[in-house]
Write a protein that holds these residues in place. Structure first.
Motif, PDB file in Angstrom:
ATOM      1  N   ASP A  26     -80.798 -78.195 -40.923  1.00 17.40           N
ATOM      2  CA  ASP A  26     -81.123 -79.614 -41.510  1.00 17.40           C
ATOM      3  C   ASP A  26     -79.491 -80.319 -41.292  1.00 17.40           C
ATOM      4  O   ASP A  26     -78.700 -80.020 -42.138  1.00 17.40           O
ATOM      5  CB  ASP A  26     -81.441 -79.565 -42.887  1.00 17.40           C
ATOM      6  N   ARG A  27     -79.577 -81.503 -40.702  1.00 11.52           N
ATOM      7  CA  ARG A  27     -78.309 -82.330 -40.457  1.00 11.52           C
ATOM      8  C   ARG A  27     -78.205 -83.086 -41.864  1.00 11.52           C
ATOM      9  O   ARG A  27     -76.945 -83.068 -42.234  1.00 11.52           O
ATOM     10  CB  ARG A  27     -78.600 -83.357 -39.366  1.00 11.52           C
ATOM     11  N   TRP A  70     -70.861 -81.837 -46.083  1.00  7.89           N
ATOM     12  CA  TRP A  70     -69.433 -82.207 -45.502  1.00  7.89           C
ATOM     13  C   TRP A  70     -69.101 -83.119 -46.301  1.00  7.89           C
ATOM     14  O   TRP A  70     -67.748 -83.092 -46.504  1.00  7.89           O
ATOM     15  CB  TRP A  70     -69.702 -82.904 -44.084  1.00  7.89           C
ATOM     16  N   ASP A  71     -69.871 -84.090 -47.097  1.00  7.10           N
ATOM     17  CA  ASP A  71     -69.157 -85.015 -48.070  1.00  7.10           C
ATOM     18  C   ASP A  71     -68.556 -84.358 -49.142  1.00  7.10           C
ATOM     19  O   ASP A  71     -67.202 -84.853 -49.637  1.00  7.10           O
ATOM     20  CB  ASP A  71     -70.226 -85.943 -48.512  1.00  7.10           C
ATOM     21  N   GLN A  72     -69.051 -83.171 -49.494  1.00  7.74           N
ATOM     22  CA  GLN A  72     -68.410 -82.565 -50.564  1.00  7.74           C
ATOM     23  C   GLN A  72     -66.987 -81.892 -49.985  1.00  7.74           C
ATOM     24  O   GLN A  72     -66.134 -81.709 -50.707  1.00  7.74           O
ATOM     25  CB  GLN A  72     -69.122 -81.342 -51.183  1.00  7.74           C
ATOM     26  N   ILE A  73     -67.160 -81.210 -48.737  1.00  4.59           N
ATOM     27  CA  ILE A  73     -66.108 -80.648 -48.154  1.00  4.59           C
ATOM     28  C   ILE A  73     -64.765 -81.685 -47.780  1.00  4.59           C
ATOM     29  O   ILE A  73     -63.722 -81.079 -48.015  1.00  4.59           O
ATOM     30  CB  ILE A  73     -66.511 -79.861 -46.836  1.00  4.59           C
ATOM     31  N   ALA A  74     -65.261 -82.795 -47.516  1.00  3.32           N
ATOM     32  CA  ALA A  74     -64.202 -83.721 -47.309  1.00  3.32           C
ATOM     33  C   ALA A  74     -63.430 -83.793 -48.492  1.00  3.32           C
ATOM     34  O   ALA A  74     -62.207 -84.353 -48.357  1.00  3.32           O
ATOM     35  CB  ALA A  74     -64.933 -84.954 -46.548  1.00  3.32           C
ATOM     36  N   ALA A  75     -64.342 -84.224 -49.551  1.00 11.57           N
ATOM     37  CA  ALA A  75     -63.577 -84.650 -50.949  1.00 11.57           C
ATOM     38  C   ALA A  75     -62.582 -83.424 -51.218  1.00 11.57           C
ATOM     39  O   ALA A  75     -61.405 -83.554 -51.758  1.00 11.57           O
ATOM     40  CB  ALA A  75     -64.685 -84.892 -51.966  1.00 11.57           C
ATOM     41  N   GLN A  76     -62.993 -81.969 -51.129  1.00 11.02           N
ATOM     42  CA  GLN A  76     -62.128 -80.956 -51.206  1.00 11.02           C
ATOM     43  C   GLN A  76     -61.062 -81.068 -50.356  1.00 11.02           C
ATOM     44  O   GLN A  76     -59.804 -80.685 -50.845  1.00 11.02           O
ATOM     45  CB  GLN A  76     -63.010 -79.681 -51.249  1.00 11.02           C
ATOM     46  N   PHE A  77     -61.150 -81.120 -49.229  1.00  8.18           N
ATOM     47  CA  PHE A  77     -60.159 -81.321 -48.166  1.00  8.18           C
ATOM     48  C   PHE A  77     -58.902 -82.377 -48.661  1.00  8.18           C
ATOM     49  O   PHE A  77     -57.939 -82.249 -48.554  1.00  8.18           O
ATOM     50  CB  PHE A  77     -60.409 -81.610 -46.706  1.00  8.18           C
ATOM     51  N   ALA A  78     -59.540 -83.480 -48.983  1.00 11.14           N
ATOM     52  CA  ALA A  78     -58.703 -84.787 -49.527  1.00 11.14           C
ATOM     53  C   ALA A  78     -57.696 -84.305 -50.414  1.00 11.14           C
ATOM     54  O   ALA A  78     -56.385 -84.498 -50.564  1.00 11.14           O
ATOM     55  CB  ALA A  78     -59.312 -85.906 -49.740  1.00 11.14           C
ATOM     56  N   LEU A 135     -67.766 -72.405 -44.976  1.00 13.11           N
ATOM     57  CA  LEU A 135     -67.954 -73.421 -44.098  1.00 13.11           C
ATOM     58  C   LEU A 135     -68.552 -73.167 -42.842  1.00 13.11           C
ATOM     59  O   LEU A 135     -69.413 -73.971 -42.365  1.00 13.11           O
ATOM     60  CB  LEU A 135     -66.384 -73.932 -44.011  1.00 13.11           C
ATOM     61  N   VAL A 136     -68.189 -71.975 -42.261  1.00 10.33           N
ATOM     62  CA  VAL A 136     -69.112 -71.669 -41.108  1.00 10.33           C
ATOM     63  C   VAL A 136     -70.322 -71.499 -41.426  1.00 10.33           C
ATOM     64  O   VAL A 136     -71.347 -71.798 -40.362  1.00 10.33           O
ATOM     65  CB  VAL A 136     -68.443 -70.244 -40.458  1.00 10.33           C
ATOM     66  N   LYS A 137     -70.756 -70.707 -42.437  1.00 10.66           N
ATOM     67  CA  LYS A 137     -72.354 -70.696 -42.803  1.00 10.66           C
ATOM     68  C   LYS A 137     -72.973 -72.050 -42.943  1.00 10.66           C
ATOM     69  O   LYS A 137     -74.030 -72.296 -42.415  1.00 10.66           O
ATOM     70  CB  LYS A 137     -72.287 -69.822 -43.967  1.00 10.66           C
ATOM     71  N   GLN A 138     -72.278 -72.867 -43.711  1.00  6.83           N
ATOM     72  CA  GLN A 138     -72.816 -74.281 -43.935  1.00  6.83           C
ATOM     73  C   GLN A 138     -72.970 -74.914 -42.551  1.00  6.83           C
ATOM     74  O   GLN A 138     -73.856 -75.756 -42.511  1.00  6.83           O
ATOM     75  CB  GLN A 138     -72.121 -75.039 -44.768  1.00  6.83           C
ATOM     76  N   ALA A 139     -72.232 -74.636 -41.661  1.00  7.70           N
ATOM     77  CA  ALA A 139     -72.165 -75.515 -40.260  1.00  7.70           C
ATOM     78  C   ALA A 139     -73.583 -75.087 -39.806  1.00  7.70           C
ATOM     79  O   ALA A 139     -73.819 -75.636 -38.640  1.00  7.70           O
ATOM     80  CB  ALA A 139     -71.087 -75.216 -39.693  1.00  7.70           C
ATOM     81  N   LEU A 188     -63.097 -81.149 -36.420  1.00  6.81           N
ATOM     82  CA  LEU A 188     -63.683 -80.286 -37.471  1.00  6.81           C
ATOM     83  C   LEU A 188     -65.199 -80.771 -37.942  1.00  6.81           C
ATOM     84  O   LEU A 188     -66.056 -80.330 -38.094  1.00  6.81           O
ATOM     85  CB  LEU A 188     -62.875 -79.865 -38.587  1.00  6.81           C
ATOM     86  N   GLN A 189     -64.878 -82.143 -38.326  1.00  5.02           N
ATOM     87  CA  GLN A 189     -65.978 -82.998 -38.746  1.00  5.02           C
ATOM     88  C   GLN A 189     -67.232 -82.829 -37.627  1.00  5.02           C
ATOM     89  O   GLN A 189     -68.444 -82.798 -37.900  1.00  5.02           O
ATOM     90  CB  GLN A 189     -65.655 -84.394 -39.236  1.00  5.02           C
ATOM     91  N   ASP A 190     -66.786 -83.340 -36.304  1.00  9.07           N
ATOM     92  CA  ASP A 190     -67.602 -83.438 -35.361  1.00  9.07           C
ATOM     93  C   ASP A 190     -68.440 -82.117 -35.174  1.00  9.07           C
ATOM     94  O   ASP A 190     -69.688 -82.147 -35.101  1.00  9.07           O
ATOM     95  CB  ASP A 190     -66.907 -83.953 -33.937  1.00  9.07           C
ATOM     96  N   ALA A 191     -67.667 -80.990 -35.185  1.00  9.14           N
ATOM     97  CA  ALA A 191     -67.992 -79.579 -34.841  1.00  9.14           C
ATOM     98  C   ALA A 191     -69.002 -79.310 -36.213  1.00  9.14           C
ATOM     99  O   ALA A 191     -70.508 -78.685 -35.906  1.00  9.14           O
ATOM    100  CB  ALA A 191     -67.212 -78.744 -34.782  1.00  9.14           C
ATOM    101  N   PHE A 192     -68.955 -79.543 -37.238  1.00 12.78           N
ATOM    102  CA  PHE A 192     -69.489 -79.383 -38.597  1.00 12.78           C
ATOM    103  C   PHE A 192     -70.778 -80.146 -38.620  1.00 12.78           C
ATOM    104  O   PHE A 192     -72.120 -79.478 -38.787  1.00 12.78           O
ATOM    105  CB  PHE A 192     -68.739 -79.567 -39.925  1.00 12.78           C
ATOM    106  N   LEU A 193     -70.812 -81.243 -38.519  1.00 14.61           N
ATOM    107  CA  LEU A 193     -72.003 -82.228 -38.437  1.00 14.61           C
ATOM    108  C   LEU A 193     -73.108 -81.943 -37.185  1.00 14.61           C
ATOM    109  O   LEU A 193     -74.185 -82.043 -37.338  1.00 14.61           O
ATOM    110  CB  LEU A 193     -71.787 -83.661 -38.272  1.00 14.61           C
ATOM    111  N   ALA A 194     -72.442 -81.376 -36.158  1.00 12.38           N
ATOM    112  CA  ALA A 194     -73.069 -81.125 -34.943  1.00 12.38           C
ATOM    113  C   ALA A 194     -73.830 -79.775 -35.103  1.00 12.38           C
ATOM    114  O   ALA A 194     -74.497 -79.230 -34.187  1.00 12.38           O
ATOM    115  CB  ALA A 194     -72.173 -81.012 -33.579  1.00 12.38           C
ATOM    116  N   GLY A 195     -73.416 -78.971 -36.075  1.00 11.42           N
ATOM    117  CA  GLY A 195     -73.989 -77.633 -36.272  1.00 11.42           C
ATOM    118  C   GLY A 195     -73.423 -76.460 -35.411  1.00 11.42           C
ATOM    119  O   GLY A 195     -74.146 -75.646 -35.475  1.00 11.42           O
ATOM    120  N   ASN A 196     -72.231 -76.767 -34.867  1.00  5.46           N
ATOM    121  CA  ASN A 196     -71.650 -75.827 -33.855  1.00  5.46           C
ATOM    122  C   ASN A 196     -70.816 -74.923 -34.951  1.00  5.46           C
ATOM    123  O   ASN A 196     -69.525 -75.172 -35.008  1.00  5.46           O
ATOM    124  CB  ASN A 196     -70.716 -76.443 -32.959  1.00  5.46           C
TER     125      ASN A 196
END
Length: 393
Positions: free
Chosen positions: A289-290, A297-305, A281-285, A239-247
């Motif tokens: 702008d990377r 994603w930093d905010q999303i990862a904290a929420q996911f944690a 999340l889909v919209k932010q992906a 999920l992180q790879d796809a999000f940061l790749a903009g997919n």
């Protein structure tokens, strides 16, 4: 011999007493033997005859043997003690009367030979009897284990170890209780602490081999927190790879897969996530702008944690109750199965011993009813010998 050998086994594995208490369990039997021997000795001295007393003692021994054979898992301890006392009273006369009957039936100069023959016969009988009854016990116990301990959840495998160890149901129950008490602290561990804590838990020297074997079966996939960490890592990494790749399309597929059940009825990792959050999340992906995607994603990862921590607490609490219930059921099944198996095997052994007691009672009727010879008297007349004479006191 059958009663003395198997009585401690019954006390430990059926009544659930400690080894020390089992050793003390023969005290009522010994007291009964003392009382029976004292009473029979006094009666023989008073009546001058012993055959009738020997018959009564052998009949009481048969009755006591039958009573002992009825001892089972539901027998109260006080009733077992009463049966032991009765058995002792029945066995008491045999300690002296049979020897007295033999000594009284021979010439005075043959008393030493007769006495040694008595001891020799008793030793041979004890050795043969213990061996035969031991075979009956082990054979019956093996079949009882197979019948009373089902091959499920590692219970039957644990029972194999119980045959080779001296632990009784009491020790096994206490071992499982220690395990159950350690479930909640173990399931509260997270991350690397959970893995190391489980390793210490499984190899705790306080746990018996039976308990450790059951634990390894119970926790072959680790604790619920460990399983969740593994599943969560498998979900978050792509999920992180796809999000940061903009997919954004791949992000949507991963979120849908994470919301679906795994086929075992368990909900997906993000099944409870609101749809609008998934849509965001889909919209932010899809942000071009990377750097913006990285910050998001930093905010999303904290929420996911936080979501994972909450989910881990819920899963662990539910799993802990299930694990404790399963261990308690295994404990009860194992303890009940072992106790029942030992009760059946010992009962079968004592029933076989009743047959020997019946033979003894029948043989007692064949003892010559000779009057007790006084001090200084010769033995009974034997064909070919001179008539017996009595030496004046």
């Amino acid at each position: 011999m059958a009663v003395i050998i198997f009585l401690p086994l019954y006390m430990v594995n059926v009544q659930g007493v400690s080894a020390t208490q089992a050793g003390a369990s023969v005290i009522p039997l010994s007291l009964g033997i003392v009382v029976g021997a004292q009473l029979s000795g006094s009666l023989v001295t008073k009546l001058g005859r012993y055959k009738g007393i020997a018959i009564v003692g052998s009949v009481v021994a048969v009755v006591a043997g039958i009573l002992l054979a009825t001892l089972g898992t539901g027998t109260p301890l006080w009733l077992a003690i009463i049966f032991m006392v009765i058995a002792g009273i029945g066995f008491g006369p045999s300690q002296s009367i049979y020897a007295l009957a033999v000594q009284n039936a021979v010439q005075p100069q043959e008393v030493g030979q007769a006495t040694s023959t008595i001891q020799f016969s008793r030793q041979i009988g004890s050795a043969i009897g213990a061996a035969v009854l031991g075979v009956i016990f082990t054979t019956t116990l093996s079949g009882a284990f197979d019948h009373n301990l089902p091959n499920a959840n590692g219970v039957h495998q644990a029972s194999q170890g119980s045959r080779l160890q001296s632990e009784g149901p009491k020790e096994i129950r206490e071992g499982f209780d220690r395990v159950i008490a350690g479930i909640d602290p173990l399931f509260a561990l997270r991350g690397a602490d959970a893995a190391s804590g489980l390793d210490r838990f499984l190899n705790d020297p306080a746990f018996s081999a039976q308990v450790r074997e059951q634990l390894k079966t119970q926790f072959k996939d680790g604790t619920p927190a460990m399983a969740l960490d593994k599943a969560w890592a498998g979900f978050m990494s792509p999920l992180q790879d796809a999000f940061l790749a903009g997919n954004s399309q791949e992000v949507q597929k991963l979120l849908e897969a994470g919301s679906a059940s795994d086929g075992s009825g368990k909900p997906g990792l993000v099944a409870n996530m609101p749809d609008f959050v998934k849509a965001m999340l889909v919209k932010q992906a899809g942000e071009p702008d990377r750097a913006a995607r990285q910050a998001a994603w930093d905010q999303i990862a904290a929420q996911f944690a936080e979501t994972e921590a909450t989910l881990a607490d819920e899963i662990s609490a539910k799993a802990a109750e299930g694990a404790k219930k399963g261990l308690a059921e295994t404990r009860d099944t194992l303890v009940t199965g072992i106790s029942t198996s030992f009760a059946q095997a010992i009962s079968a052994t004592w029933l076989a011993n009743v047959f020997v007691m019946v033979l003894l009672a029948l043989a007692t009727f064949l003892i010559p009813g000779l009057p007790l010879r006084g001090k200084g008297e010769h033995g009974p007349s034997v064909p070919g010998d001179k008539p017996a004479t009595t030496v004046a006191h």
